[in-house]
Design a protein around this motif. Structure first.
Motif, PDB file in Angstrom:
ATOM      1  N   SER A  28      45.965  34.873  47.677  1.00  0.00           N
ATOM      2  CA  SER A  28      44.520  34.858  47.482  1.00  0.00           C
ATOM      3  C   SER A  28      43.953  33.458  47.703  1.00  0.00           C
ATOM      4  O   SER A  28      42.898  33.301  48.318  1.00  0.00           O
ATOM      5  N   GLY A  65      50.498  37.366  44.206  1.00  0.00           N
ATOM      6  CA  GLY A  65      49.196  37.604  44.827  1.00  0.00           C
ATOM      7  C   GLY A  65      48.258  36.432  44.700  1.00  0.00           C
ATOM      8  O   GLY A  65      47.320  36.288  45.468  1.00  0.00           O
ATOM      9  N   ARG A  66      48.488  35.566  43.722  1.00  0.00           N
ATOM     10  CA  ARG A  66      47.575  34.443  43.503  1.00  0.00           C
ATOM     11  C   ARG A  66      47.655  33.434  44.641  1.00  0.00           C
ATOM     12  O   ARG A  66      46.630  32.920  45.087  1.00  0.00           O
ATOM     13  N   ALA A  87      43.870  32.765  51.426  1.00  0.00           N
ATOM     14  CA  ALA A  87      42.784  33.507  52.077  1.00  0.00           C
ATOM     15  C   ALA A  87      41.435  32.858  51.793  1.00  0.00           C
ATOM     16  O   ALA A  87      40.605  32.712  52.701  1.00  0.00           O
ATOM     17  N   TRP A  88      41.189  32.457  50.544  1.00  0.00           N
ATOM     18  CA  TRP A  88      39.920  31.798  50.213  1.00  0.00           C
ATOM     19  C   TRP A  88      39.803  30.437  50.899  1.00  0.00           C
ATOM     20  O   TRP A  88      38.717  30.043  51.345  1.00  0.00           O
TER      21      TRP A  88
END
Length: 64
Positions: free
Chosen positions: A23, A19-20, A26-27
């Motif tokens: 994430s 998930g990192r 996405a950021w």
């Protein structure tokens, strides 16, 4: 008798996906999008609406 659907090892292995990385992607995309919007607003305020739209139209027509 009822058998379990999955074993305990299968549950433990699939508990935490990567998930990192998702994430961070996405950021990063959100940050780049914010810069694009801020750049467009800066051009809009600097050149005015008519010139801004003419620049956008010229840029699109140059691509095709």
């Amino acid at each position: 008798m009822v058998q379990p659907i999955s074993t305990r090892q299968g549950i433990m292995a699939a508990a935490r996906p990567q998930g990192r990385v998702a994430s961070m992607i996405a950021w990063g995309a959100a940050g780049i999008s914010a810069l694009v919007v801020l750049g467009a607003a800066a051009l809009w305020f600097h050149y005015g609406t008519a010139v801004f739209f003419e620049m956008i139209a010229a840029g699109i027509s140059a691509c095709f």
